[in-house]
Design an enzyme around this catalytic site. Structure first.
Site, PDB file in Angstrom:
ATOM      1  N   GLU A 188      61.133  45.947 -35.059  1.00 48.46           N
ATOM      2  CA  GLU A 188      60.988  46.705 -36.303  1.00 48.46           C
ATOM      3  C   GLU A 188      60.637  48.141 -35.929  1.00 48.46           C
ATOM      4  OE1 GLU A 188      58.302  44.595 -38.901  1.00 48.46           O
ATOM      5  OE2 GLU A 188      59.601  42.830 -38.934  1.00 48.46           O
ATOM      6  N   ASP A 210      45.349  51.845 -38.286  1.00 49.16           N
ATOM      7  CA  ASP A 210      45.259  53.319 -38.145  1.00 49.16           C
ATOM      8  C   ASP A 210      44.446  54.029 -39.218  1.00 49.16           C
ATOM      9  OD1 ASP A 210      46.866  53.057 -35.948  1.00 49.16           O
ATOM     10  OD2 ASP A 210      48.608  54.087 -36.791  1.00 49.16           O
ATOM     11  N   TYR A 214      48.113  45.810 -45.292  1.00 51.48           N
ATOM     12  CA  TYR A 214      48.475  47.222 -45.058  1.00 51.48           C
ATOM     13  C   TYR A 214      49.118  47.812 -46.304  1.00 51.48           C
ATOM     14  CZ  TYR A 214      50.528  51.101 -42.234  1.00 51.48           C
ATOM     15  OH  TYR A 214      50.883  52.317 -41.700  1.00 51.48           O
ATOM     16  N   SER A 228      55.029  56.058 -42.581  1.00 50.27           N
ATOM     17  CA  SER A 228      54.774  54.747 -43.177  1.00 50.27           C
ATOM     18  C   SER A 228      54.031  54.853 -44.496  1.00 50.27           C
ATOM     19  CB  SER A 228      53.994  53.866 -42.194  1.00 50.27           C
ATOM     20  OG  SER A 228      54.721  53.686 -41.013  1.00 50.27           O
ATOM     21  N   ASN A 279      51.080  50.048 -30.814  1.00 46.26           N
ATOM     22  CA  ASN A 279      51.093  51.058 -29.762  1.00 46.26           C
ATOM     23  C   ASN A 279      51.559  50.453 -28.436  1.00 46.26           C
ATOM     24  OD1 ASN A 279      49.988  53.479 -28.029  1.00 46.26           O
ATOM     25  ND2 ASN A 279      49.962  54.099 -30.176  1.00 46.26           N
ATOM     26  N   ASP A 333      49.094  56.064 -44.216  1.00 45.46           N
ATOM     27  CA  ASP A 333      49.646  56.883 -43.121  1.00 45.46           C
ATOM     28  C   ASP A 333      49.508  58.370 -43.446  1.00 45.46           C
ATOM     29  OD1 ASP A 333      50.724  57.360 -40.646  1.00 45.46           O
ATOM     30  OD2 ASP A 333      52.805  57.006 -41.228  1.00 45.46           O
TER      31      ASP A 333
END
Ligand SMILES: *[C@@H]1O[C@H](CO)[C@@H](O)[C@H](O)[C@H]1NC(C)=O
Ligand SMILES: *[C@@H]1O[C@H](CO)[C@@H](O)[C@H](O)[C@H]1NC(C)=O
Ligand SMILES: *[C@@H]1O[C@H](CO)[C@@H](O)[C@H](O)[C@H]1NC(C)=O
Ligand SMILES: *[C@@H]1O[C@H](CO)[C@@H](O)[C@H](O)[C@H]1NC(C)=O
Ligand SMILES: *[C@@H]1O[C@H](CO)[C@@H](O)[C@H](O)[C@H]1NC(C)=O
Ligand SMILES: *[C@@H]1O[C@H](CO)[C@@H](O)[C@H](O)[C@H]1NC(C)=O
Length: 378
Positions: free
Chosen positions: A339, A161, A108, A120, A248, A114
């Protein structure tokens, strides 16, 4: 067997481009979900907090969480060392127990990360040579480290995402600008992470996002485009499947289904996998899923499907390959509960969520208390 020859991997799909052969097997079967020490260490605070309240039951439940395999999020170049640390620990555990370990990692760090949420954002910008830096300083090193450990099995979630943002957020200029960068970046990661001991899962957001009937076809086409780009870099490059519900709160099986899902066939993640699968197959992609249930234990706490930030929640179904669906390789815990998702969402015991990624102990205490099924003590 996942390891088949490169020529067997190439079949011509309906659209005439090279397609992925999907006869490989579920990498989670027979493996222990390796529980990394980094997350376990953070949970020591939680144990102390429960003990300070004389809550020995919940303190004991946290020890179960410490032994649950979660994903290690590798989100910066400086964070790459976590891969080596996890490899060393998993190797030691494999030797100690003679039980094969599956190491779960998230990759990531895309440039302009994001692009719609803004909570993020990452270290690379497409306007400052970000794509090249992503490839050469992040992905290449990531791949070298994982490839150095063929004695372990790896499941890697690619860029949560990100493709979801391309599919539905073209109206956000930052996302529209990032599209080609995201596609090329993820394709590059796929192309460099090809090895028999590595199973890749492209992130497919969640049922409340890409699960709407009108989004299913475009999503599958986008995923196919990215895999096609990867195959142009490494012939026969393949993925194992797709991750859903990462970070999610959607349930695997809704009971009852939430009112805001009324018009969707993807009203829970089991049904999202079912809805998306025919579109994946039509595009020559493998219909295999891993589904995050780390924070999906307590259902129907949200007023709308779009609430994604630190929702009221509990730990969910523990990682298992007993999914009751041939489409679903495993239930996983991708988001390490505790987190923060960002400085947003409801308060818990009078405290607010800190910035994304920071530890929020009151929140994880809530996850323990609200766990469904309740956390066993072992
Ligand atoms: C995939 O490869 C296997 C092994 O070579 C082969 O038996 C199978 O027919 C292939 N599948 C497709 C869809 O071509
Ligand atoms: C916890 O238990 C100890 C011993 O019974 C007691 O002294 C202490 O006051 C208790 N603490 C709380 C927060 O209830
Ligand atoms: C998108 O790219 C265009 C052209 O490079 C640039 O002018 C614009 O500022 C960018 N928009 C955002 C939100 O990054
Ligand atoms: C892969 O390369 C071929 C040949 O150059 C090209 O026709 C095709 O469009 C490329 N695929 C993607 C997804 O860009
Ligand atoms: C759905 O709405 C009905 C009517 O307002 C309500 O009684 C029910 O509790 C709601 N169900 C859920 C799961 O929230
Ligand atoms: C699979 O079905 C069994 C039997 O109904 C049930 O106990 C189990 O919870 C189900 N697994 C999941 C992941 O939903």
């Amino acid at each position: 067997m996942k390891y088949i020859t490169a020529t067997a991997l190439l079949v011509v799909g309906v659209l005439g481009r090279p397609m992925t052969n999907t006869t490989d097997t579920n990498p989670f079967i027979g493996k222990n979900y390796f529980a990394n020490s980094g997350y376990a260490a953070k949970l020591e605070t939680t144990i102390k907090a429960f003990l300070a309240k004389n809550d020995t039951l919940n303190a004991a439940r946290v020890k179960t969480v410490q032994k649950t395999g979660t994903f290690v999020w590798v989100t910066t170049v400086s964070g790459l060392d976590a891969i080596d640390k996890t490899i060393a620990e998993a190797r030691a555990e494999q030797l100690r127990t003679s039980q094969e370990q599956i190491v779960q990692l998230v990759l990531y760090d895309l440039p302009d990360r994001d692009c719609s949420g803004g909570e993020s954002g990452g270290e690379f910008s497409s306007t400052a040579n970000g794509l090249e830096l992503y490839k050469t300083t992040f992905v290449d090193s990531y791949a070298a480290r994982v490839k150095s450990a063929p004695d372990l099995t790896f499941a890697i979630i690619l860029e949560p995402d990100s493709l979801g943002n391309l599919i539905t957020n073209q109206n956000v200029p930052f996302c529209a600008n990032a599209s080609a960068i995201y596609e090329e970046g993820i394709a590059y990661a796929i192309s460099q992470l090809q090895a028999p001991h590595i199973s890749l899962y492209i992130d497919a957001a969640h049922g409340g996002w890409l699960g709407w009937d009108g989004n299913l076809g475009p999503s599958a086409a986008e995923f196919a485009k990215v895999v096609g780009l990867a195959q142009n870099i490494t012939a026969g490059a393949t993925i194992r499947g797709f991750s859903t519900d990462v970070s999610n709160f959607n349930p695997y099986i809704a009971n009852p289904r939430a009112n805001y899902t009324e018009w969707s066939n993807s009203f829970d993640e089991f049904n999202y996998a079912k809805s998306l699968s025919p579109h994946l197959i039509e595009n020559g992609l493998p219909a295999h899923f891993i589904i995050d249930q780390g924070r999906s234990g307590l259902q129907n706490t949200r007023d709308s499907w779009g609430e994604w930030c630190n929702a009221v929640a509990g730990f969910g179904i523990r990682p298992t390959t007993e999914t009751n669906s041939t489409l679903v390789d495993s239930i996983v815990w991708a988001k390490p509960g505790g987190e923060s998702d960002g400085a947003c969402g409801p308060e818990v015991e009078g405290t607010k969520g800190p910035n994304a990624g920071l530890w929020w102990d009151e929140y994880v205490q809530m996850l323990v208390k609200n766990a469904e099924p309740p956390l066993e003590i072992n």
